[in-house]
Design a protein around this motif. Structure first.
Motif, PDB file in Angstrom:
ATOM      1  N   LEU A  84       0.839  -1.205   0.000  1.00 35.26           N
ATOM      2  CA  LEU A  84       0.000   0.000   0.000  1.00 35.26           C
ATOM      3  C   LEU A  84       0.866   1.244   0.000  1.00 35.26           C
ATOM      4  O   LEU A  84       0.589   2.220  -0.697  1.00 35.26           O
ATOM      5  N   LEU A  85       1.953   1.193   0.772  1.00 31.98           N
ATOM      6  CA  LEU A  85       2.825   2.362   0.811  1.00 31.98           C
ATOM      7  C   LEU A  85       3.533   2.558  -0.517  1.00 31.98           C
ATOM      8  O   LEU A  85       3.695   3.672  -0.999  1.00 31.98           O
ATOM      9  N   THR A 107      -3.714  12.459  -4.061  1.00 36.22           N
ATOM     10  CA  THR A 107      -4.861  11.958  -3.305  1.00 36.22           C
ATOM     11  C   THR A 107      -4.776  10.470  -2.963  1.00 36.22           C
ATOM     12  O   THR A 107      -5.085  10.084  -1.837  1.00 36.22           O
ATOM     13  N   PRO A 108      -4.346   9.589  -3.904  1.00 37.51           N
ATOM     14  CA  PRO A 108      -4.282   8.162  -3.560  1.00 37.51           C
ATOM     15  C   PRO A 108      -3.415   7.883  -2.342  1.00 37.51           C
ATOM     16  O   PRO A 108      -3.679   6.948  -1.595  1.00 37.51           O
ATOM     17  N   LEU A 109      -2.391   8.723  -2.130  1.00 34.47           N
ATOM     18  CA  LEU A 109      -1.507   8.541  -0.976  1.00 34.47           C
ATOM     19  C   LEU A 109      -2.319   8.482   0.309  1.00 34.47           C
ATOM     20  O   LEU A 109      -2.124   7.614   1.147  1.00 34.47           O
ATOM     21  N   LEU A 110      -3.260   9.398   0.441  1.00 33.62           N
ATOM     22  CA  LEU A 110      -4.007   9.469   1.695  1.00 33.62           C
ATOM     23  C   LEU A 110      -5.018   8.335   1.805  1.00 33.62           C
ATOM     24  O   LEU A 110      -5.281   7.846   2.898  1.00 33.62           O
ATOM     25  N   TYR A 111      -5.554   7.885   0.664  1.00 39.46           N
ATOM     26  CA  TYR A 111      -6.457   6.733   0.709  1.00 39.46           C
ATOM     27  C   TYR A 111      -5.695   5.494   1.162  1.00 39.46           C
ATOM     28  O   TYR A 111      -6.180   4.714   1.984  1.00 39.46           O
ATOM     29  N   ALA A 112      -4.493   5.312   0.608  1.00 42.48           N
ATOM     30  CA  ALA A 112      -3.716   4.128   0.968  1.00 42.48           C
ATOM     31  C   ALA A 112      -3.265   4.202   2.422  1.00 42.48           C
ATOM     32  O   ALA A 112      -3.259   3.203   3.132  1.00 42.48           O
ATOM     33  N   PHE A 113      -2.909   5.394   2.867  1.00 44.53           N
ATOM     34  CA  PHE A 113      -2.460   5.524   4.247  1.00 44.53           C
ATOM     35  C   PHE A 113      -3.588   5.245   5.223  1.00 44.53           C
ATOM     36  O   PHE A 113      -3.359   4.767   6.323  1.00 44.53           O
ATOM     37  N   ASP A 114      -4.794   5.562   4.811  1.00 46.29           N
ATOM     38  CA  ASP A 114      -5.961   5.268   5.626  1.00 46.29           C
ATOM     39  C   ASP A 114      -6.021   3.764   5.913  1.00 46.29           C
ATOM     40  O   ASP A 114      -6.177   3.337   7.063  1.00 46.29           O
ATOM     41  N   ASP A 115      -5.861   2.958   4.864  1.00 38.72           N
ATOM     42  CA  ASP A 115      -5.906   1.499   5.043  1.00 38.72           C
ATOM     43  C   ASP A 115      -4.666   0.986   5.762  1.00 38.72           C
ATOM     44  O   ASP A 115      -4.747   0.079   6.583  1.00 38.72           O
ATOM     45  N   ARG A 174     -13.224  -1.938  -0.266  1.00 39.24           N
ATOM     46  CA  ARG A 174     -12.695  -0.718  -0.868  1.00 39.24           C
ATOM     47  C   ARG A 174     -11.842  -0.999  -2.089  1.00 39.24           C
ATOM     48  O   ARG A 174     -11.568  -0.087  -2.873  1.00 39.24           O
ATOM     49  N   TRP A 175     -11.372  -2.225  -2.227  1.00 38.38           N
ATOM     50  CA  TRP A 175     -10.313  -2.513  -3.195  1.00 38.38           C
ATOM     51  C   TRP A 175     -10.696  -2.124  -4.609  1.00 38.38           C
ATOM     52  O   TRP A 175      -9.970  -1.384  -5.281  1.00 38.38           O
ATOM     53  N   GLN A 176     -11.862  -2.603  -5.066  1.00 36.13           N
ATOM     54  CA  GLN A 176     -12.243  -2.330  -6.444  1.00 36.13           C
ATOM     55  C   GLN A 176     -12.553  -0.842  -6.631  1.00 36.13           C
ATOM     56  O   GLN A 176     -12.081  -0.205  -7.556  1.00 36.13           O
ATOM     57  N   ARG A 177     -13.286  -0.298  -5.676  1.00 37.70           N
ATOM     58  CA  ARG A 177     -13.797   1.058  -5.842  1.00 37.70           C
ATOM     59  C   ARG A 177     -12.688   2.102  -5.700  1.00 37.70           C
ATOM     60  O   ARG A 177     -12.505   2.961  -6.561  1.00 37.70           O
ATOM     61  N   MET A 178     -11.929   2.017  -4.605  1.00 38.35           N
ATOM     62  CA  MET A 178     -10.977   3.081  -4.318  1.00 38.35           C
ATOM     63  C   MET A 178      -9.645   2.877  -5.030  1.00 38.35           C
ATOM     64  O   MET A 178      -8.928   3.837  -5.269  1.00 38.35           O
TER      65      MET A 178
END
Lengths: 330, 372
Positions: free
Chosen positions: B117-118, B131-139, B187-191
């Protein structure tokens, strides 16, 4: 039009205030918008919802030393940020905010705006060149090729609008679109212009994103490739001026788009027209700029140039021809 | 990609990318000889954070080296823990209780997902998408919180012991992990895929760019997603199964396109496979102790030992030389990123700067592991 000194002073103060407030608080809007898209809160500490953040940033930038590194071209290095700011503010002079609000009603205001827009590019080139930094020079070269490529389709689309309205005066172009959204250039029913004009609008909007060096077309400051591009060596208010210039360019781009395609200050359903409609339109457009930036990754420089030379320019030329034919036929 | 204009080599300049550059993610320096924006020659310069970890291993006892392993690949620290534990257990002939093996697999795979993820976040950042950085960090944060409860640290774990693990997992960890699996799958498919993988700009930026042939992979010893993106079906977890990996049903994603997109897809699919492994391990988790009876001071018999594990970046080998003393006589690490980076110079030749840096991102470099 009467030319009293008070009128000139009033508009000078008004435009400076509008430009200054936008340049400062659009940064706040951008941070809040980005935060919203990224599911965080953004600035919250300084004032309610961080509304005083721009003032704090400004104070911080002003109190820092303007560092001029050794080996740079001192004069150009100092002039470049100013050059980024001046054309953007000057452009505001000819923008008609509503029927009666506008500093100068010029016959060739469209021409003046594009002439000023080209100076913005020179600021980036000068800043990059004067820094004497390799990243900055690459960035300057990139921004020139990018701006050249995108000015052509942009100007060609503007010519279609000018042909439809028969005027190069922004106020006249807006006046020509009054009376509901079916009169706006983007959806214009008259002569069947709506067939091609929405494409022109798209081309113009894409070009204005590219012209203002905004993501995903921010070749000049691609931080993962060129560190900070032409701003690498700038700190303090030199950097601040470049940033404010960028936001002002966005405002000017949004104002132009709203005037040329979206009917200026006209209400969509024949509602009371006025300055508020103009402001609503430009802030929706500005939000779109922010939205795009935080959604897309950056494109490559050659794909960016291909997009312009291979797609946008042919399409804008075709649009020009079709529009001319439509005007001739009807 | 067809290069529109052939680069001229008569006028070049040297661009010093790094040791501090936003795209190198650490203190890697690449000396690039440039012709305009084309790279004529790219030469990675290593050693800026060399800390002599292999030499340090000789100075202390076997157990004392365990914290050092986490300081090499700080993104997949548990796999490095695991590798060192396996090497010493092999040398000392220690049997690990089954529950401990399962816990090791669960934590290592969770850590692998966090690492991927990182990487995903940093790769998108390289391409200019913030933006994807923050989505991945969330998980990723969920994983780190889970691991923190069990291991006591958030990044540089020292969780494995010779003969087991430091801490048993509890019900809260198990329910938390199951909830995390459910959440990431939803979340995998959507985000991740809809928002990013399908993005036209992303596809244009990484498809058909950064071509690594199978022959190059073999010559440089590339492993992990880099090799699997070039159609080489090699994963230590499957091919030389260690621990209890042979008891799980999972696939090794392999793509034949050899480009950055293939490497991207390999890692994305690996996250899903890791989720499968964790799920099975949680279902099968046996009862029992998590620590074997191990003497306080280890003195393995003299000899040469080698053991390998699969980290998020490829095969990690420990070659251990013991003399029957309480210190290792010699330790040599074969770290995956070092081999993967060696490819860079050859592949980046003739590429544009922007493409080369995107290609570098697709290699998933962790610099402290290269320099050790």
């Amino acid at each position: 039009m009467e030319t009293s000194i008070w009128r000139a002073l009033l508009y000078l103060v008004g435009i400076m205030a509008f430009a200054g407030v936008n340049a400062a608080w659009l940064g706040w809007c951008e941070r809040k918008g980005a935060a919203r898209i990224q599911r965080r809160t953004g600035p919250m500490e300084a004032g309610y919802q961080g509304l005083l953040q721009p003032l704090c940033d400004g104070a911080k930038l002003l109190s820092k030393q303007l560092l001029v590194p050794q080996g740079v071209d001192g004069i150009l290095f100092r002039v470049a940020p100013v050059l980024a700011m001046i054309p953007a503010i000057t452009s505001m002079v000819v923008i008609p905010f509503s029927e009666n609000v506008g500093a100068r009603n010029m016959e060739l205001s469209v021409l003046l705006l594009f002439a000023l827009a080209s100076i913005g590019m020179i600021a980036i080139l000068l800043g990059g060149w004067a820094s004497g930094n390799k990243y900055a020079i690459i960035s300057g070269a990139r921004s020139v090729s990018q701006n050249l490529a995108y000015e052509i389709p942009m100007l060609v689309t503007v010519i279609t609008v000018v042909m439809i309205s028969g005027s190069m005066n922004l106020r006249d172009i807006a006046l020509d679109q009054q009376g509901g959204f079916w009169h706006w250039n983007i959806f214009r029913l008259e002569n069947g212009h709506f067939v091609t004009m929405w494409i022109s609008f798209l081309i113009f909007f894409i070009c204005s994103v590219a012209e203002t060096n905004r993501a995903p077309f921010d070749m000049a400051e691609a931080e993962s490739e060129l560190v900070a591009g032409f701003m690498t060596e700038y700190g303090s208010m030199g950097f601040g001026l470049f940033m404010m210039g960028e936001y002002l360019n966005i405002v000017v781009g949004a104002c132009l788009t709203a005037t040329l395609f979206l009917g200026g200050w006209d209400g969509p359903f024949g509602m009371t027209s006025g300055i508020w409609w103009f402001l609503i339109k430009i802030y929706i457009l500005i939000f779109t700029f922010i939205w795009i930036r935080w959604t897309f990754p950056r494109v490559q420089i050659y794909r960016l140039l291909n997009l312009s030379w291979k797609i946008l320019i042919p399409f804008s030329m075709a649009n020009l021809l079709i529009t001319a034919a439509l005007i001739k036929v009807f | 990609m067809t290069v529109p204009v052939a680069p001229r080599h008569d006028e070049t300049f040297v661009l010093n990318v790094g040791p501090q550059h936003p795209a190198t993610h650490g203190v890697l320096r690449v000396k690039m000889t440039m012709d305009g924006e084309y790279i004529v020659k790219a030469e990675p310069v290593l050693g800026y954070i060399h800390r002599m970890h292999e030499k340090l291993a000789e100075a202390g006892s076997y157990a004392q080296f365990m914290p050092n392993t986490a300081r090499m690949d700080y993104l997949h620290a548990l796999a490095f823990n695991h590798g060192w534990a396996l090497a010493v257990e092999k040398a000392a002939g220690i049997e690990v209780p089954e529950r401990a093996e399962y816990i090791r697999v669960i934590t290592v795979e969770l850590n692998r997902i966090a690492s991927h993820l990182l990487w995903w976040a940093a790769f998108l950042l390289d391409l200019g998408g913030f933006t994807p950085l923050l989505y991945a960090f969330d998980d990723r944060e969920q994983i780190i919180d889970l691991l923190e409860r069990i291991t006591g640290s958030r990044l540089t774990y020292c969780y494995m012991r010779f003969g087991g693990v430091y801490n048993d997992i509890d019900d809260e960890f198990i329910t938390g992990t199951r909830a995390f699996i459910k959440r990431l799958r939803s979340r995998w498919q959507r985000m991740y895929h809809d928002l990013v993988t399908g993005n036209i700009i992303l596809i244009k930026r990484i498809k058909d760019i950064g071509f690594i042939s199978q022959e190059q992979c073999r010559r440089y010893g590339a492993t992990g997603p880099v090799a699997r993106g070039s159609g080489i079906n090699y994963d230590v977890r499957k091919n030389e199964a260690y621990s209890v990996y042979s008891e799980f049903d999972f696939d090794i994603p392999v793509y034949n396109e050899c480009d950055s997109m293939a490497r991207y897809m390999v890692r994305m699919d690996e996250v899903e496979q890791s989720l499968r492994i964790i799920e099975q391990a949680l279902d099968k988790l046996p009862e029992g102790p998590v620590m074997a009876k191990v003497p306080k001071v280890l003195k393995p018999e003299a000899g040469y030992y080698y053991s390998a594990v699969e980290t998020a970046r490829g095969a990690l080998g420990h070659r251990l030389v013991c003399t029957g003393d309480k210190n290792p006589y010699k330790l040599k690490l074969r770290s995956p990123t070092f081999c993967n980076l060696s490819l860079f110079g050859e592949v980046a030749e003739g590429m544009l700067l922007a493409d080369a840096l995107a290609f570098m991102g697709s290699l998933d470099l962790v610099i402290p592991e290269i320099d050790r």
